[in-house]
Design an enzyme around this catalytic site. Structure first.
Site, PDB file in Angstrom:
ATOM      1  N   ASP A  31      61.344  76.859  54.732  1.00  0.00           N
ATOM      2  CA  ASP A  31      60.533  77.768  55.987  1.00  0.00           C
ATOM      3  C   ASP A  31      61.217  78.171  56.767  1.00  0.00           C
ATOM      4  O   ASP A  31      62.653  76.783  57.016  1.00  0.00           O
ATOM      5  CB  ASP A  31      59.206  76.889  56.263  1.00  0.00           C
ATOM      6  CG  ASP A  31      58.029  77.081  57.112  1.00  0.00           C
ATOM      7  OD1 ASP A  31      58.451  78.232  57.833  1.00  0.00           O
ATOM      8  OD2 ASP A  31      57.624  76.737  57.611  1.00  0.00           O
ATOM      9  N   GLU A  83      86.316  66.718  69.358  1.00  0.00           N
ATOM     10  CA  GLU A  83      86.486  65.640  68.265  1.00  0.00           C
ATOM     11  C   GLU A  83      86.368  66.733  66.568  1.00  0.00           C
ATOM     12  O   GLU A  83      86.542  66.228  65.938  1.00  0.00           O
ATOM     13  CB  GLU A  83      85.169  65.461  67.960  1.00  0.00           C
ATOM     14  CG  GLU A  83      83.983  66.020  67.876  1.00  0.00           C
ATOM     15  CD  GLU A  83      82.754  64.663  67.834  1.00  0.00           C
ATOM     16  OE1 GLU A  83      82.034  64.373  67.131  1.00  0.00           O
ATOM     17  OE2 GLU A  83      81.204  65.590  69.397  1.00  0.00           O
ATOM     18  N   CYS A 120      81.005  62.748  70.966  1.00  0.00           N
ATOM     19  CA  CYS A 120      80.273  63.867  71.786  1.00  0.00           C
ATOM     20  C   CYS A 120      80.259  63.451  72.914  1.00  0.00           C
ATOM     21  O   CYS A 120      79.962  64.474  73.932  1.00  0.00           O
ATOM     22  CB  CYS A 120      78.993  64.121  71.713  1.00  0.00           C
ATOM     23  SG  CYS A 120      79.007  65.276  70.077  1.00  0.00           S
ATOM     24  N   HIS A 244      72.607  65.542  76.464  1.00  0.00           N
ATOM     25  CA  HIS A 244      73.027  65.652  74.612  1.00  0.00           C
ATOM     26  C   HIS A 244      72.682  66.353  74.035  1.00  0.00           C
ATOM     27  O   HIS A 244      71.420  65.613  73.800  1.00  0.00           O
ATOM     28  CB  HIS A 244      73.823  64.438  74.378  1.00  0.00           C
ATOM     29  CG  HIS A 244      74.659  65.167  72.745  1.00  0.00           C
ATOM     30  ND1 HIS A 244      75.753  66.415  72.798  1.00  0.00           N
ATOM     31  CD2 HIS A 244      74.471  64.388  71.435  1.00  0.00           C
ATOM     32  CE1 HIS A 244      75.848  66.246  71.726  1.00  0.00           C
ATOM     33  NE2 HIS A 244      75.747  64.871  70.490  1.00  0.00           N
TER      34      HIS A 244
HETATM   35  N1  COA Z   1      57.897  73.577  60.510  1.00  0.00           N
HETATM   36  C1  COA Z   1      57.746  73.069  61.669  1.00  0.00           C
HETATM   37  N2  COA Z   1      58.489  71.573  61.561  1.00  0.00           N
HETATM   38  C2  COA Z   1      58.730  71.431  60.479  1.00  0.00           C
HETATM   39  C3  COA Z   1      58.878  72.329  58.847  1.00  0.00           C
HETATM   40  C4  COA Z   1      58.267  73.347  59.127  1.00  0.00           C
HETATM   41  N3  COA Z   1      57.928  74.176  58.505  1.00  0.00           N
HETATM   42  N4  COA Z   1      59.826  71.578  58.191  1.00  0.00           N
HETATM   43  C5  COA Z   1      60.436  70.711  58.365  1.00  0.00           C
HETATM   44  N5  COA Z   1      59.875  70.428  59.661  1.00  0.00           N
HETATM   45  C6  COA Z   1      60.826  69.355  61.126  1.00  0.00           C
HETATM   46  C7  COA Z   1      60.699  67.829  60.397  1.00  0.00           C
HETATM   47  O1  COA Z   1      59.902  67.376  60.907  1.00  0.00           O
HETATM   48  C8  COA Z   1      61.640  67.341  61.390  1.00  0.00           C
HETATM   49  O2  COA Z   1      60.953  67.149  62.529  1.00  0.00           O
HETATM   50  P1  COA Z   1      60.506  65.709  63.490  1.00  0.00           P
HETATM   51  O3  COA Z   1      61.936  64.457  63.155  1.00  0.00           O
HETATM   52  O4  COA Z   1      60.264  65.546  64.714  1.00  0.00           O
HETATM   53  O5  COA Z   1      59.675  65.071  62.287  1.00  0.00           O
HETATM   54  C9  COA Z   1      62.602  68.069  62.247  1.00  0.00           C
HETATM   55  O6  COA Z   1      61.879  69.678  61.704  1.00  0.00           O
HETATM   56  C10 COA Z   1      63.619  68.235  60.697  1.00  0.00           C
HETATM   57  O7  COA Z   1      63.465  68.215  59.512  1.00  0.00           O
HETATM   58  P2  COA Z   1      63.789  67.052  58.577  1.00  0.00           P
HETATM   59  O8  COA Z   1      63.409  67.312  57.426  1.00  0.00           O
HETATM   60  O9  COA Z   1      63.757  65.869  58.928  1.00  0.00           O
HETATM   61  O10 COA Z   1      65.324  67.551  58.350  1.00  0.00           O
HETATM   62  P3  COA Z   1      66.494  66.885  57.807  1.00  0.00           P
HETATM   63  O11 COA Z   1      66.267  66.051  57.107  1.00  0.00           O
HETATM   64  O12 COA Z   1      67.224  68.581  57.072  1.00  0.00           O
HETATM   65  O13 COA Z   1      67.581  66.663  58.698  1.00  0.00           O
HETATM   66  C11 COA Z   1      69.202  66.412  60.915  1.00  0.00           C
HETATM   67  C12 COA Z   1      67.672  66.352  59.991  1.00  0.00           C
HETATM   68  C13 COA Z   1      69.021  65.751  62.041  1.00  0.00           C
HETATM   69  C14 COA Z   1      69.100  64.552  60.043  1.00  0.00           C
HETATM   70  C15 COA Z   1      70.132  66.681  60.173  1.00  0.00           C
HETATM   71  O14 COA Z   1      70.015  67.958  60.454  1.00  0.00           O
HETATM   72  C16 COA Z   1      71.464  66.361  60.914  1.00  0.00           C
HETATM   73  O15 COA Z   1      71.997  65.160  59.772  1.00  0.00           O
HETATM   74  N6  COA Z   1      72.425  66.391  61.562  1.00  0.00           N
HETATM   75  C17 COA Z   1      73.411  66.248  62.258  1.00  0.00           C
HETATM   76  C18 COA Z   1      73.255  64.497  62.865  1.00  0.00           C
HETATM   77  C19 COA Z   1      72.819  64.888  63.843  1.00  0.00           C
HETATM   78  O16 COA Z   1      73.139  66.433  65.049  1.00  0.00           O
HETATM   79  N7  COA Z   1      72.298  64.148  64.816  1.00  0.00           N
HETATM   80  C20 COA Z   1      71.942  63.991  65.931  1.00  0.00           C
HETATM   81  C21 COA Z   1      72.254  62.610  66.753  1.00  0.00           C
HETATM   82  S1  COA Z   1      73.733  62.880  67.107  1.00  0.00           S
END
Ligand code: COA
Length: 445
Positions: A31, A83, A120, A244
């Site tokens: 989605d 990085e 970062c 950040h």
């Molecule tokens: N409509 C609205 N929101 C939605 C949705 C939809 N259809 N589907 C999912 N979401 C929301 C989830 O609820 C979640 O929000 P929340 O955390 O507030 O609950 C968000 O979107 C992300 O969804 P999630 O399933 O957790 O995503 P993911 O498992 O694919 O990965 C990370 C999310 C952050 C783990 C991933 O992007 C990542 O590994 N990033 C790199 C590391 C990083 O940047 N870390 C941050 C610290 S430096």
């Protein structure tokens, strides 16, 4: 005491764009709102085939030097935070200085150059180094350039793939700055963590969910440490709070945590009490699990209150407007957030001269740092000179197949040739390899 801070700032985005809702989500079968609403991202920036961390950093630095009328002799220090380095010995600042020497009279032979590494947060640490160098009086009247430059690429298929990005921010650190003065107080939250690392590999090993928790834990520690030296933080003290920003959804979580912390035992908590109750206190619960559940419930209710939303919309949301369209720029991300906040003030005719920013940096591995900045008289003129919107709008919009090729092109383990999608114009470009495996650059008129 000498006032030291950021005199000017410039930004350079990678020249390509991947649209997350239109191009990424359909390929992943997701989605689109997972990206636009959940992560808070519309698009990511990518480097064209002739771009890398050197070209983006040098292009941002050149804009900075041209705009401020600087010559190499004016600069006593060039530090690069990244990085995404491709060299374990020769710092990226030497490559960037080499680029700049192609277009300016004179050279940087008497400037101290280095490269800072701590995920970062290294951009903020480089600003610190420059600040300390100037405050110690070792700068001989010269200024420092800090360049935060990254190509934030993840392994294809990694959860982080949606949060990629590429770009650079160049900052001029000087006495009597035009943009913001740095305050003395700093707070740190730092611990040996394994949330995100690149043990001699290009793409990170990431425990994404854990990295979110570590970000929040270290940020809380940094805030407590900051308050121990600067006094309690109050909501009214800061015009904006640039965090950040690996993706805006991360900042949404951090902002709610910060709000809960700084409003505890204040009239803001009391004002909310009738609607959502008072904040849970650890001592009122028998075990951690019950307490944590109560905190989760409070946070979830807090985010829906008008009081919280008004604060968030005024103080935090404006910091996210650029990040939403460019993705994660790692070391540059918190500096992009500062630009976005001041750009918002400029565009909305808000005079923030003399007001404060609460700047919250983070690097995986992990460390958070919080400090205050005071907006200076020249901020309006400085921000008026930026061309962020033009750069962002000019990016080439990649199809999925093109994105796959671009990712391969920048994969150090692949030897992928790729025609450029955009035509370089008045910028540095990567144009091949030297005899010792060094990357070579030229300036295209
Ligand atoms: N409509 C609205 N929101 C939605 C949705 C939809 N259809 N589907 C999912 N979401 C929301 C989830 O609820 C979640 O929000 P929340 O955390 O507030 O609950 C968000 O979107 C992300 O969804 P999630 O399933 O957790 O995503 P993911 O498992 O694919 O990965 C990370 C999310 C952050 C783990 C991933 O992007 C990542 O590994 N990033 C790199 C590391 C990083 O940047 N870390 C941050 C610290 S430096």
């Amino acid at each position: 005491m000498t006032s030291v801070g950021i005199d000017a700032v410039e930004l350079w985005t990678g020249n390509l764009k991947l649209d997350l809702a239109e191009t990424f989500a359909p390929e992943k079968g997701d989605d689109p709102e997972k990206y636009t609403k959940g992560l808070g991202l519309r698009a990511s920036s990518f480097p064209d085939s002739y771009e890398d961390i050197v070209t983006m950093g040098a292009n941002a630095a050149k804009r900075l030097m041209d705009r401020k009328g600087l010559e190499p002799d004016d600069i006593g220090r060039i530090d690069v935070a990244t990085e995404s380095s491709f060299d374990n010995s020769k710092p990226i600042s030497t490559y960037i200085a080499g680029c700049l020497e192609q277009v300016y009279e004179g050279d940087f032979h008497h400037a101290n150059k280095g490269e800072r590494k701590f995920a970062c947060i290294a951009g903020t640490q480089s600003i610190d180094d420059a600040y300390n160098w100037i405050r110690a009086g070792r700068n001989r009247g010269r200024k420092a350039i800090v360049v935060a430059t990254d190509t934030a690429l993840y392994e294809r298929g990694d959860a982080g793939e949606a949060t990629q990005g590429a770009g650079a921010v160049a900052l001029l650190i000087d006495e009597d700055p035009d943009l913001v003065e740095l305050t003395m107080e700093q707070g740190y939250g730092s611990a040996d963590e394994t949330d995100f690392l690149k043990p001699n590999q290009q793409f990170p090993s990431v425990d994404g969910k854990r990295s979110v928790q570590v970000y929040l834990a270290r940020m809380r520690e940094a805030l407590e440490d900051y308050e121990s030296v600067a006094g309690d933080v109050h909501l009214e003290d800061f015009a904006y709070a640039p965090f950040h920003t690996p993706f805006p959804g991360m900042v949404r979580k951090a902002a709610a945590l910060a709000y809960r912390h700084v409003t505890r035992d204040t009239e803001h908590e009391e004002a909310l009490a009738e609607e959502i109750g008072r904040q849970p206190r650890r001592e009122s619960f028998d075990d951690d699990a019950e307490y944590e559940e109560a905190v989760r419930e409070y946070m979830s209710a807090l985010k829906d209150t008008d009081q919280y939303r008004e604060w968030y919309d005024a103080t935090v949301d404006p910091t996210l407007s650029i990040s939403r369209d460019v993705g994660n720029w790692y070391t540059a991300s918190v500096h992009v957030a500062r630009i976005a906040a001041l750009k918002y003030a400029y565009e909305n005719d808000r005079d923030v001269t003399g007001e404060s920013l609460l700047v919250a940096s983070y690097g995986s591995g992990a460390q958070a740092e919080i400090h205050g900045e005071t907006v200076q008289d020249g901020w309006h003129e400085e921000i008026a000179e930026l061309n962020v919107d033009e750069q962002v709008a000019a990016r080439y919009d990649l199809s999925w197949a093109e994105y796959e090729e671009v990712h391969d092109r920048h994969n150090h383990d692949m030897d992928k040739e790729l025609e450029e999608f955009t035509t370089p114009n008045e910028e540095f470009v990567f144009d091949g390899w030297g005899r010792m495996g060094e990357r070579k650059y030229t300036y295209v008129e």
